[in-house]
Design a protein around this motif. Structure first.
Motif, short mmCIF file in Angstrom:
data_model
loop_
_atom_site.label_atom_id
_atom_site.label_comp_id
_atom_site.label_asym_id
_atom_site.label_seq_id
_atom_site.Cartn_x
_atom_site.Cartn_y
_atom_site.Cartn_z
N MET A 1 47.32 43.47 39.94
CA MET A 1 46.91 44.34 38.84
C MET A 1 48.14 44.71 38.01
SD MET A 1 44.42 47.24 40.40
CE MET A 1 42.75 47.02 40.95
N HIS A 2 48.05 44.63 36.72
CA HIS A 2 49.12 44.99 35.76
C HIS A 2 50.29 44.01 35.78
CE1 HIS A 2 47.86 49.52 35.41
NE2 HIS A 2 46.84 48.71 35.53
N ALA A 3 50.21 42.97 36.56
CA ALA A 3 51.34 42.06 36.71
C ALA A 3 50.93 40.65 36.27
CB ALA A 3 51.79 42.05 38.17
N ALA B 1 40.90 41.48 38.18
CA ALA B 1 40.65 42.51 39.18
C ALA B 1 40.50 43.89 38.54
CB ALA B 1 41.81 42.54 40.18
N ASP B 2 41.28 44.14 37.50
CA ASP B 2 41.41 45.48 36.90
C ASP B 2 40.99 45.42 35.44
OD1 ASP B 2 42.12 48.06 36.26
OD2 ASP B 2 44.26 47.77 36.52
N ASN B 3 39.73 45.56 35.12
CA ASN B 3 38.65 45.96 36.00
C ASN B 3 37.44 45.06 35.76
OD1 ASN B 3 36.20 48.40 35.71
ND2 ASN B 3 37.06 47.94 37.70
N GLU C 1 40.63 53.12 29.41
CA GLU C 1 41.09 53.60 30.73
C GLU C 1 42.58 53.38 30.89
OE1 GLU C 1 42.08 53.91 34.91
OE2 GLU C 1 42.34 52.17 33.65
N GLU C 2 43.05 52.22 30.43
CA GLU C 2 44.46 51.88 30.65
C GLU C 2 45.40 52.68 29.74
OE1 GLU C 2 45.26 50.41 33.17
OE2 GLU C 2 43.93 48.75 33.68
N ILE C 3 44.84 53.47 28.84
CA ILE C 3 45.70 54.33 28.02
C ILE C 3 45.30 55.80 28.19
CG2 ILE C 3 46.45 52.62 26.34
CD1 ILE C 3 44.16 53.49 24.50
ZN ZN Z 1 44.70 49.31 35.47
#
Ligand code: ZN
Ligand code: BES
Length: 443
Positions: free
Chosen positions: A416-418, A107-109, A142-144
């Motif tokens: 997301m993130h999990a 989902a991300d991303n 993006e995630e950082i």
């Molecule tokens: Zn994210």
């Protein structure tokens, strides 16, 4: 669903492109290369641009003077996977179950940006062209905090100049509900390290004589909130724009609220700042969150140790008018003031992102709403804000001078993130339709 499209998506998901972990830098680079290859294969001109961090992938069609230029932005980097043991199947071995793809990044991303890539490919294949001048920009940081993207935007301002940006990296209010997100929270990240004695000590021999860094850290962390869930840092709320009555009323009418949040999170009860609904707390109120906490013995059994250090990783979600740097100064001053005696406190500031707000009824916002309506026929478009952050949208505004349309496709339980992150193939397909509709409506 076209099996080729699904196969390509699964190939994209197999790259463990975890941006925060230097050990995965080669995987991140390989993922960028693969994506550029796909963008070339569908008929765009694509290039991988190295940065001091992870590469940026940019692709474009042949630009025709006089047409509008639309940028589609996304990210191919993903969050770490731990706790790995909670995944039902390995995070980088994508699995489809009941029409839902499970993988880190589904989902991300990756699923969302790849819906755009696939949509562009289909339009090019069927019609031989696109209705707009297109720039596809997919980054790996993006995630950082999009560390090197601003520099890249500034250096390539001319080639990247555009009229509007569309991003699918947010959520849908509920399954089947086309959703336009007109606000995001900002973010400021911070790490705390509390140190004490020169080495770990026997807690019987020295406990009582020397301050325990883990205890000190617990006191510091506990000082972030009062009992009503408000952030207790002096001045934290100074610049917060209060919620408008029309917004509170509109959100109260949305078909998603406390009951759904309780169900989707599996929490025993909801909790947050007194005086606000859950949606208000998440979308329009700032927070302080502990993302990680450690120190001392973490293994099985007991160990009577007085640890020499303890750490916490914190992020603060910010709302309009709060400035990350100003908030961080207040937070740092507070943390130093409450640090108990006998230990040393180190504060390291991490990435920042400003909160974002746009007007959904500007001409391009209305065009995007029409596109959403076309991608999800017969359903009303929900206008929402969200609690997550995409720091680069403010940079787009500042450096390129354009608004960003947030047209998310993830679901509340996309995780997301999990562990067990997932994305329904139906949303992937809707994203393909959305891509065609949005390029047409924005043309
Ligand atoms: Zn994210
Ligand atoms: N896709 C999310 C942002 C998001 C998620 C917005 C859900 C709205 C709803 C993005 O990839 C993300 O996770 N951003 C980080 C930014 C941070 C690491 C700088 C975030 O929000 O934690």
């Amino acid at each position: 669903m076209n099996p080729d499209h699904v196969e390509q998506l699964l190939a994209f998901l197999r790259f463990p492109s975890i941006s925060t972990d230097p050990a995965h830098a080669p995987d991140v680079a390989a993922c960028a290369g693969w994506l550029a290859g796909r963008l070339e294969a569908i008929g765009l001109n694509a290039a991988v641009h190295p940065t001091a961090g992870h590469p940026i992938v940019v692709a474009r069609n042949e630009h025709v003077p006089g047409r509008r230029t639309v940028m589609i932005y996304g990210h191919y980097d993903v969050q770490p996977v731990d706790p790995l043991e909670l995944w039902h199947t390995p995070p980088f071995e994508p699995r489809i179950e009941n029409g839902v793809v499970f993988a880190r990044g589904a989902a991300d991303n990756k699923g969302q940006i790849f819906a755009h890539v696939t949509g562009i490919g289909e339009t090019l294949r069927e019609t031989g062209g696109l209705p707009v001048n297109l720039i596809v920009l997919v980054e790996g940081e993006e995630e950082i905090g999009s560390t090197h993207l601003e520099e890249f935007l500034t250096a390539h301002r001319e080639e990247l100049s555009c009229d509007v940006i569309a991003i699918s990296d947010t959520g849908m209010l509920a399954p089947g509900v086309p959703t336009f997100t007109y606000g995001l929270r900002g973010i400021a990240a911070l790490e705390l390290r509390v140190t004490g004695p020169a080495t770990d000590l026997h807690s019987g021999i020295y406990g009582g004589a020397v301050a325990n860094p883990a205890t000190a850290l617990a006191r510091i962390v506990a000082s972030l909130h009062d009992a009503d869930g408000r952030v207790a840092v002096p001045g934290f709320y100074d610049d917060v724009v209060p919620l408008e009555t029309w917004e509170r009323e509109a959100w109260a009418r949305l078909p998603f609220g406390d009951a759904q949040i309780l169900a989707v999170t599996g929490a025993p009860a909801l909790f947050g700042e007194a005086g606000y609904t859950s949606l208000e707390r998440v979308w329009a109120r700032p927070t302080a969150e502990v993302n990680g906490l450690g120190g001392g013995f973490q293994g099985t059994g007991t160990k009577t140790v007085l640890p020499r250090e303890a750490f916490a990783k914190l992020t603060f979600r910010l709302v309009p008018r709060q400035q990350p740097a100003a908030v961080m100064e207040k937070v740092s001053a507070h943390l130093r003031a409450v640090c108990p005696p006998g230990v040393q406190l180190e504060i390291t500031c991490g990435h920042y992102g400003e909160p974002y707000a746009t007007d959904p009824n500007l001409p391009d916002g209305l065009a995007a709403q029409r596109a959403l309506q076309r991608a999800f026929p017969g359903r009303d478009v929900a206008l929402i804000r969200e609690g997550g952050s995409i720091p680069i949208v403010n940079t787009f505004k500042r450096v390129l001078g354009v608004e960003t349309l947030l047209l998310g496709l993830a679901l509340p339980d996309s995780k997301m993130h999990a562990p067990n992150e997932n994305f329904p193939l139906a949303n992937f397909e809707a994203g393909i339709r959305l891509n065609r509709a949005v390029l047409e409506e924005l043309s």
